[in-house]
Motif scaffolding. Structure first.
Motif, PDB file in Angstrom:
ATOM      1  N   GLU A   5      -2.382  -3.512  12.796  1.00  0.00           N
ATOM      2  CA  GLU A   5      -2.898  -4.466  11.813  1.00  0.00           C
ATOM      3  C   GLU A   5      -2.479  -4.125  10.390  1.00  0.00           C
ATOM      4  O   GLU A   5      -2.207  -5.007   9.589  1.00  0.00           O
ATOM      5  CB  GLU A   5      -4.426  -4.522  11.885  1.00  0.00           C
ATOM      6  N   ASN A   6      -2.483  -2.836  10.072  1.00  0.00           N
ATOM      7  CA  ASN A   6      -2.320  -2.449   8.671  1.00  0.00           C
ATOM      8  C   ASN A   6      -1.113  -1.590   8.370  1.00  0.00           C
ATOM      9  O   ASN A   6      -0.912  -1.204   7.222  1.00  0.00           O
ATOM     10  CB  ASN A   6      -3.571  -1.707   8.203  1.00  0.00           C
ATOM     11  N   SER A  41       0.805   3.409   6.312  1.00  0.00           N
ATOM     12  CA  SER A  41       0.111   3.829   5.090  1.00  0.00           C
ATOM     13  C   SER A  41      -1.101   2.964   4.798  1.00  0.00           C
ATOM     14  O   SER A  41      -1.942   3.337   3.992  1.00  0.00           O
ATOM     15  CB  SER A  41       1.071   3.846   3.898  1.00  0.00           C
ATOM     16  N   GLY A  42      -1.213   1.836   5.475  1.00  0.00           N
ATOM     17  CA  GLY A  42      -2.384   0.987   5.280  1.00  0.00           C
ATOM     18  C   GLY A  42      -3.541   1.369   6.183  1.00  0.00           C
ATOM     19  O   GLY A  42      -4.638   0.821   6.057  1.00  0.00           O
ATOM     20  N   LEU A  76       7.554  -4.081  14.509  1.00  0.00           N
ATOM     21  CA  LEU A  76       8.211  -4.646  13.330  1.00  0.00           C
ATOM     22  C   LEU A  76       7.810  -3.909  12.059  1.00  0.00           C
ATOM     23  O   LEU A  76       8.661  -3.569  11.243  1.00  0.00           O
ATOM     24  CB  LEU A  76       7.894  -6.137  13.223  1.00  0.00           C
ATOM     25  N   LEU A  77       6.531  -3.642  11.916  1.00  0.00           N
ATOM     26  CA  LEU A  77       6.101  -2.898  10.728  1.00  0.00           C
ATOM     27  C   LEU A  77       6.778  -1.548  10.679  1.00  0.00           C
ATOM     28  O   LEU A  77       7.217  -1.099   9.628  1.00  0.00           O
ATOM     29  CB  LEU A  77       4.581  -2.714  10.734  1.00  0.00           C
ATOM     30  N   ASN A  78       6.869  -0.906  11.824  1.00  0.00           N
ATOM     31  CA  ASN A  78       7.531   0.391  11.860  1.00  0.00           C
ATOM     32  C   ASN A  78       8.974   0.303  11.430  1.00  0.00           C
ATOM     33  O   ASN A  78       9.460   1.096  10.638  1.00  0.00           O
ATOM     34  CB  ASN A  78       7.437   0.973  13.266  1.00  0.00           C
ATOM     35  N   LYS A  87      -0.487 -15.541  12.683  1.00  0.00           N
ATOM     36  CA  LYS A  87      -1.522 -15.921  11.711  1.00  0.00           C
ATOM     37  C   LYS A  87      -0.917 -16.468  10.436  1.00  0.00           C
ATOM     38  O   LYS A  87      -1.498 -17.296   9.761  1.00  0.00           O
ATOM     39  CB  LYS A  87      -2.407 -14.714  11.383  1.00  0.00           C
ATOM     40  N   TYR A 124       4.628 -10.820   4.601  1.00  0.00           N
ATOM     41  CA  TYR A 124       4.080 -11.734   5.589  1.00  0.00           C
ATOM     42  C   TYR A 124       3.503 -10.991   6.785  1.00  0.00           C
ATOM     43  O   TYR A 124       2.545 -11.448   7.387  1.00  0.00           O
ATOM     44  CB  TYR A 124       5.095 -12.817   5.948  1.00  0.00           C
ATOM     45  N   ALA A 128       4.319 -11.765  16.050  1.00  0.00           N
ATOM     46  CA  ALA A 128       3.658 -10.919  15.041  1.00  0.00           C
ATOM     47  C   ALA A 128       3.152 -11.751  13.866  1.00  0.00           C
ATOM     48  O   ALA A 128       2.114 -11.452  13.282  1.00  0.00           O
ATOM     49  CB  ALA A 128       4.615  -9.840  14.546  1.00  0.00           C
ATOM     50  N   GLY A 129       3.897 -12.794  13.534  1.00  0.00           N
ATOM     51  CA  GLY A 129       3.547 -13.567  12.349  1.00  0.00           C
ATOM     52  C   GLY A 129       2.683 -14.780  12.634  1.00  0.00           C
ATOM     53  O   GLY A 129       2.557 -15.660  11.787  1.00  0.00           O
ATOM     54  N   SER A 171       0.816  -1.210   0.000  1.00  0.00           N
ATOM     55  CA  SER A 171       0.000   0.000   0.000  1.00  0.00           C
ATOM     56  C   SER A 171       0.852   1.264   0.000  1.00  0.00           C
ATOM     57  O   SER A 171       0.355   2.346  -0.272  1.00  0.00           O
ATOM     58  CB  SER A 171      -0.978   0.005   1.177  1.00  0.00           C
ATOM     59  N   ASN A 190       3.526  -6.306  16.119  1.00  0.00           N
ATOM     60  CA  ASN A 190       3.202  -5.857  14.768  1.00  0.00           C
ATOM     61  C   ASN A 190       3.647  -4.429  14.540  1.00  0.00           C
ATOM     62  O   ASN A 190       4.293  -4.094  13.549  1.00  0.00           O
ATOM     63  CB  ASN A 190       1.693  -5.926  14.542  1.00  0.00           C
TER      64      ASN A 190
END
Lengths: 225, 225
Positions: B42-43, B46-47, B128-130, B188, A131, B185-186, A46, B125
């Motif tokens: 979750e997203n 930017s998501g 790590l996403l950050n 799922k 992932y 975090a992973g 995204s 999440n």
DNA sequence: TATTTTCTCCATCAATTGATGCAAACATGT
DNA sequence: ACATGTTTGCATCAATTGATGGAGAAAATA
């Protein structure tokens, strides 16, 4: 009319777009795929716009859409291509380490993987970003991890049969991969924290992975999984 | 007029928005922060849209902007709050393991961390996403990793002084954290690959982390870093 | 109660997004 | 040269994005 052309099978009838792109690396399809891989790896799904990709290639977005259709399709192709490259690299490593004793196998594998991944940094970014975001977001295509995990498990002697790999073995392989991938993908973020320059970082990572992984897998070698 | 009110220091003059929110967990500010944390986790940045957050709280976006201003500021506050919670949890662990021998310390720390993080999955999440997106994108606020790394390094006996932690020690702590964070975090994404249900997954992860980390850090205990 | 401050929502903005229609340019074989 | 199919880019679309102004409701203060 197109139905007049019966002079043999038109060879791109059963050819996936990805395969078509690979056949001619200078084709528009391939050039778009390359730029897309880089940008998706840098910014995630995204965070990357079709316009960014088109601009990087130097074309109009409609040309991009002509060749790849939906953004999700292009992203899917990028993941496929990345996955193929990774599998190929695993085969190369497998050839080198085949027959050697386990500790040496691990060290060589770590070494070769580190070098390969740090030379192609978008690979780890792409996989990890995918992932993470995909663990929650179902409508984005996702990466096929399980094949690669299984290959490594067998190569590391944790399993014999590809269909009979225990949960523990898979988890251990995953831990190895995740550490490695994170160190490579997070280089720009982690190297200042560690306080190492670009070249030094890679050697610290290799050393750390060896430090952590080798004793564990040596110790656990004769364990029942 | 506001300059007539000289009856003492108005107490939220020097109070950060984050602190204000924490004082009253039912305040609008706090409710927005909560929903934002969940959704950003979750997203990603930017998501997640400001409208998504507002909708989750059940308010209009302008109310959100009234309380938190720019999206980036809200995201920043979310990271801060997350970081604080994590540090607090580390203190709790430190209390429990203090004085115990290293292997036991490691096992307890792994156990407690796994439980805490899997009960608050948005934490890993978020972090790590950050760190992935931020490793390339400079204009998004970023998480302060180095403090936490240093605290753990000392707690694990890898260093004495917070200012004198070697690169190797930092890298080893990081490897531990990254493995753990990634597994949580992973979940799922990884649990179907491993082939474990939700409850089983956590125990496999704990076992794997123990398997990998304990031998390494036992072996390396007397090593010169 | 009257007044000031704090809060909430509606309407709206410009910019950006993914995506398409269409005509012109290009290539290719006849 | 001609007709064929293949590429390319301009202009444009509706939807979504982050963000704001202002009117009124609610709460606090006097």
């Amino acid at each position: 009319m197109f139905w007049d052309r019966f002079d043999g099978v038109r060879d791109n009838l059963m050819v996936t777009p990805l395969e078509k792109a690979r056949r001619d690396p200078n084709s528009m399809k391939a050039r778009i795929l390359d730029s897309a891989r880089k940008l998706f790896g840098e910014n995630g799904y995204s965070g990357t716009t079709t316009r960014m990709i088109a601009k990087a290639v130097g074309i109009d977005i409609s040309t991009l859409y002509y060749h790849w259709g939906e953004k999700a399709d292009l992203y899917d192709a990028v993941l496929m291509a990345t996955q193929e490259g990774l599998k190929q690299q695993l085969k190369n490593i497998e050839k080198v380490i085949h027959g050697k004793p386990l500790p040496e196998r691990l060290e060589i594998a770590i070494n070769m993987s580190c070098d390969y991944l740090s030379q192609n940094p978008e690979i780890t970014n792409l996989i990890l970003l995918n992932y993470f975001t995909n663990s929650q977001n179902g409508d984005i295509p996702n990466f096929n991890f399980i094949d690669i995990i299984s290959d490594i498990a067998i190569s590391m002697g944790l399993a014999m049969d590809k269909d009979k790999i225990t949960k523990q073995a898979k988890a251990r392989v995953m831990a190895v991969m995740l550490s490695l991938f994170n160190f490579i993908a997070g280089k720009k973020f982690l190297s200042p924290i560690i306080g190492a320059g670009s070249e030094e970082y890679l050697s610290v990572v290799k050393e750390t992975l060896n430090f952590i992984l080798i004793p564990a897998f040596i110790q656990g070698k004769n364990e029942t999984l």
